[in-house]
Design an enzyme around this catalytic site. Structure first.
Site, PDB file in Angstrom:
ATOM      1  CE  LYS A 274      -3.958  -1.790   2.618  1.00 42.77           C
ATOM      2  NZ  LYS A 274      -4.965  -1.631   1.562  1.00 42.77           N
TER       3      LYS A 274
ATOM      4  CG  ASP B 200      -3.834  -4.242  -0.249  1.00 40.78           C
ATOM      5  OD1 ASP B 200      -4.007  -4.603   0.936  1.00 40.78           O
ATOM      6  OD2 ASP B 200      -3.971  -3.065  -0.632  1.00 40.78           O
TER       7      ASP B 200
ATOM      8  NE  ARG C 201     -10.881  -9.740  -1.883  1.00 41.30           N
ATOM      9  CZ  ARG C 201     -11.193  -8.833  -2.792  1.00 41.30           C
ATOM     10  NH1 ARG C 201     -11.411  -9.191  -4.041  1.00 41.30           N
ATOM     11  NH2 ARG C 201     -11.331  -7.563  -2.451  1.00 41.30           N
TER      12      ARG C 201
HETATM   13  N1  BES Z   1      -8.011  -3.697   4.410  1.00 39.24           N
HETATM   14  C1  BES Z   1      -8.217  -3.317   3.071  1.00 39.24           C
HETATM   15  C2  BES Z   1      -9.519  -2.567   2.851  1.00 39.24           C
HETATM   16  C3  BES Z   1      -9.670  -1.253   3.575  1.00 39.24           C
HETATM   17  C4  BES Z   1      -9.436  -0.069   2.903  1.00 39.24           C
HETATM   18  C5  BES Z   1     -10.096  -1.201   4.888  1.00 39.24           C
HETATM   19  C6  BES Z   1      -9.597   1.133   3.564  1.00 39.24           C
HETATM   20  C7  BES Z   1     -10.248   0.000   5.534  1.00 39.24           C
HETATM   21  C8  BES Z   1     -10.006   1.168   4.870  1.00 39.24           C
HETATM   22  C9  BES Z   1      -8.247  -4.553   2.154  1.00 39.24           C
HETATM   23  O1  BES Z   1      -7.479  -5.620   2.571  1.00 39.24           O
HETATM   24  C10 BES Z   1      -7.733  -4.132   0.817  1.00 39.24           C
HETATM   25  O2  BES Z   1      -6.618  -3.716   0.758  1.00 39.24           O
HETATM   26  N2  BES Z   1      -8.558  -4.236  -0.194  1.00 39.24           N
HETATM   27  C11 BES Z   1      -8.174  -3.864  -1.528  1.00 39.24           C
HETATM   28  C12 BES Z   1      -8.695  -4.905  -2.474  1.00 39.24           C
HETATM   29  C13 BES Z   1      -8.189  -4.753  -3.871  1.00 39.24           C
HETATM   30  C14 BES Z   1      -6.689  -5.026  -3.938  1.00 39.24           C
HETATM   31  C15 BES Z   1      -8.928  -5.702  -4.769  1.00 39.24           C
HETATM   32  C16 BES Z   1      -8.800  -2.494  -1.824  1.00 39.24           C
HETATM   33  O3  BES Z   1      -9.942  -2.274  -1.424  1.00 39.24           O
HETATM   34  O4  BES Z   1      -8.120  -1.687  -2.435  1.00 39.24           O
HETATM   35 ZN    ZN Z   2      -7.163  -5.737   4.663  1.00 35.67          ZN
HETATM   36 ZN    ZN Z   3      -5.450  -5.484   1.946  1.00 35.84          ZN
END
Ligand code: BES
Ligand code: ZN
Ligand code: ZN
Length: 497
Positions: A277, A347, A351
Site C-alpha cells: 500500500k 492486498d 477474502r
Molecule cells: N483492508 C483493506 C480494505 C480497507 C481499505 C479497509 C480502507 C479500511 C479502509 C483490504 O485488505 C484491501 O486492501 N482491499 C483492496 C482490495 C483490492 C486489492 C482488490 C482495496 O480495497 O483496495
Molecule cells: Zn485488509
Molecule cells: Zn489489503
C-alpha cells in the site's frame, strides 16, 4: 460511570445538570418542555423568540441556575422534528449531552426521557448512547487533559410502573455498550500492541471473564487443518497467525435448531504485502481487525444476554506483510476447502483468510453465517462512510438481518451479489482468482469470493471498511472506532433463537 433509574420528579433532582429534549415543531411546548418553561417563568420561550433555541437536531443550549429546578444547569438538546424522531436519535441525543457536559467538567447529570420514549426501549437506547459517548480513544497520551469523567447519570421521567423490565432494559443497554467499548478498545490498539497472539490472549481473558468457551489454533494446528489461504497471507510475517474460536452454548439447546457462525476479519496490520500500500494513511490499517473485534464484542454481550441459539465465532488473525517468505502476485494457494486460488493482488488478503474461516465455521457446525470485515476500499466509493455494505444469500436471509439493522438504527445498505459477477473471479490457471478481471464492483467481487466458500449456507457479509472507524469526531461519539454492526448482530442472534 454509574447509570441508574431515578423515580424522583425531575425538578427536585439536585444534580450538576438536567438534560431535556426540545423538538423542532410548534408542539414543542406541549409536553415536559412547556412545564419546564413555566417553572422558569417563560425563559425558554424567550430563547425560542430570540432564535437561540430552535430544537433542530443535536443543537445544545446551556442555561445556568435555572429557576424552579434543583439542578445547577439545564441543558436543552435539540431532537429535530417530532414526526421524524426514531430511537437511534435518542442514543445520539443522550451521547451529545454526555460529551457536551463532560467537556465542561460536569460530574453528574440527570437525563429526562422525552415524551413517547419513557419505556424499556427508550431506557435501553439512552443507556447505550451514554456508554458509546463516554468512550475515549486517547489511551496512550501521557499528558492527560484535566481528568474529566462523568461519575453518574440519573435516568429520570421513565415509566417506573414498568418495574423490573425497566431495570433489565438499562442492564442490557449497559452490557451492549460495554461490549461495544471492549471491541473499540481492541480496534484502537496499534499493531505493535495487538499482534495475532496478543489478540488471542485478549479474547481468552474476555472469554474466561464472561464464561464463553474458547480455543486458539496456533500455526501448527492451522497447518494441520490445511488452511492454505490463511497461511499464504501469514507467511510474509514473523508474527505467527492464530485462529480464535469462541463458543456460546445456551443452557437448553433445542435439537436441530440453527447454529449461528460469526466470522470476523482479524488482520492486525495490513501493509498490502508485496502489493504494498502507499504510505499515506497506511497507519489506518491497524483497524483491519475491526471485523474480528466486532464479533468479540458481540460474543461478550451474548454471554450475558443468553439467547437460546448456540453461537460459534471464528476469527482468522494474521498480519499482512511483505517479507522474504511473503506470497507473491501470481502464487497459487490451496484453501482448506480444496479450492485453488490464484493470488493476483496480495492486498486482497481479507477474502483469503475469510475463505478458510467461513469454511471452518461450517465444519464446526454453523448452519447460518454472518461475517464482518474491513474488506474493500470500494465500499466507500459506493456508500461513503454512511452505510455498511451488506451482502447475503438467500436474499430473504439478508432482508431478515436488515430488519435488525433498521431496528437498531445502524445504517446498512444491500449491495448486489448476482450470478453475473462469478465470471469476474475466473482464473486462467486455478479455480478462482482473488481480484476481479473486469472493471468496478470491487465490494461485490470481495463478497463473491467469500461466497465461494460459504456455498448454500445462509450468509450475510458486512463490509465495514468505511464505517468501522470515524475519522472526524461527532457530538455524540469520539473520533476512532465506531462499534458499528455490533448492535445489529446481537439483535439478529436474539431473534434467530
Ligand atoms: N483492508 C483493506 C480494505 C480497507 C481499505 C479497509 C480502507 C479500511 C479502509 C483490504 O485488505 C484491501 O486492501 N482491499 C483492496 C482490495 C483490492 C486489492 C482488490 C482495496 O480495497 O483496495
Ligand atoms: Zn485488509
Ligand atoms: Zn489489503
Amino acid at each position: 460511570m454509574q447509570i441508574q433509574l431515578d423515580a424522583q420528579p425531575y425538578s427536585t433532582i439536585a444534580t450538576d445538570a438536567l438534560v431535556v429534549c426540545a423538538f423542532e415543531d410548534d408542539s414543542r411546548f406541549e409536553g415536559v418542555l412547556g412545564e419546564v418553561d413555566q417553572r422558569m417563568k417563560g425563559a425558554l420561550k424567550k430563547l425560542v423568540e430570540s432564535g437561540e433555541l430552535s430544537g433542530k437536531s443535536l443543537e445544545t443550549v446551556l442555561i445556568h441556575f435555572p429557576e424552579g429546578l434543583a439542578a445547577q444547569r439545564l441543558l436543552v438538546v435539540g431532537a429535530g422534528k417530532k414526526a421524524k424522531f426514531v430511537a437511534a436519535d435518542l442514543r445520539k441525543i443522550a451521547g451529545t449531552a454526555l460529551r457536551y457536559l463532560k467537556s465542561r467538567g460536569v460530574k453528574k447529570f440527570a437525563f429526562l426521557a422525552p415524551e413517547g420514549e419513557r419505556g424499556t426501549a427508550g431506557a435501553q437506547s439512552v443507556t447505550e448512547g451514554l456508554l458509546w459517548a463516554d468512550y475515549e480513544a486517547d489511551k496512550y497520551r501521557t499528558e492527560k487533559k484535566p481528568v474529566r469523567e462523568i461519575d453518574s447519570v440519573a435516568l429520570a421521567g421513565f415509566d417506573m410502573s414498568l418495574g423490573d423490565a425497566l431495570k433489565t432494559a438499562v442492564e442490557e443497554g449497559r452490557v451492549i455498550g460495554e461490549s461495544a467499548n471492549f471491541a473499540r478498545d481492541l480496534i484502537n490498539e496499534p499493531s505493535n500492541r495487538l499482534t495475532p497472539r496478543m489478540l488471542a490472549s485478549r479474547a481468552e481473558a474476555m472469554a474466561k471473564d464472561v464464561g464463553l468457551g474458547i480455543e486458539v489454533l496456533d500455526e501448527r494446528k492451522i497447518a494441520e487443518l490445511k488452511m492454505g489461504a490463511l497461511i499464504g497471507v501469514a507467511q510474509g510475517s514473523h508474527e505467527p497467525p492464530r485462529v480464535i474460536v469462541l463458543r456460546y452454548k445456551p443452557e437448553n439447546p433445542k435439537a436441530g435448531a440453527p447454529v449461528l457462525g460469526l466470522v470476523g476479519k482479524s488482520v492486525t496490520f495490513d501493509t498490502g504485502g508485496i502489493s504494498l500500500k502507499p504510505a499515506d494513511n497506511m497507519e489506518d490499517m491497524k483497524y483491519d481487525m475491526g471485523g474480528g473485534a466486532t464479533m468479540l464484542g458481540v460474543m461478550r454481550a451474548l454471554a450475558f444476554l443468553k439467547p437460546s441459539v448456540p453461537v460459534i465465532a471464528v476469527l482468522p488473525a494474521t498480519e499482512n506483510m511483505p517479507g522474504g517468505r511473503a506470497q507473491k502476485p501470481g502464487d497459487v494457494q490451496v484453501a482448506m476447502s480444496g479450492k485453488t486460488i490464484e493470488v493476483i493482488n496480495t492486498d486482497a488478503e481479507g477474502r483469503l483468510i475469510l475463505a478458510d474461516a467461513v469454511f471452518y465455521a461450517r465444519k464446526l457446525g454453523a448452519t447460518h453465517l454472518i461475517d464482518a470485515a474491513t474488506l474493500t476500499g470500494a465500499v466507500r466509493a459506493a456508500l461513503g462512510n454512511v452505510h455498511v455494505g451488506a451482502f447475503g444469500t438467500p436474499r430473504e436471509f439478508l432482508d431478515d438481518f436488515l430488519v435488525s439493522a433498521k431496528a437498531q438504527g445502524e445504517k446498512m445498505w444491500p449491495l448486489p451479489i448476482d450470478d453475473e459477477y462469478e465470471q469476474f473471479i475466473k482464473s486462467d490457471i486455478a479455480d478462482i482468482r482473488n481480484t476481479g478481471t473486469g472493471k468496478g464492483a470491487g465490494a461485490t467481487i470481495g463478497a463473491w469470493f467469500i461466497k465461494e466458500f460459504v456455498d448454500d449456507t445462509p450468509w450475510v457479509h458486512l463490509d465495514i471498511a468505511a464505517t468501522c472507524w470515524i475519522h472526524d469526531g461527532k457530538p455524540w461519539i469520539a473520533k476512532g472506532p465506531s462499534g458499528v454492526a455490533i448492535r445489529s448482530i446481537i439483535d439478529f442472534a436474539r431473534k434467530l433463537s
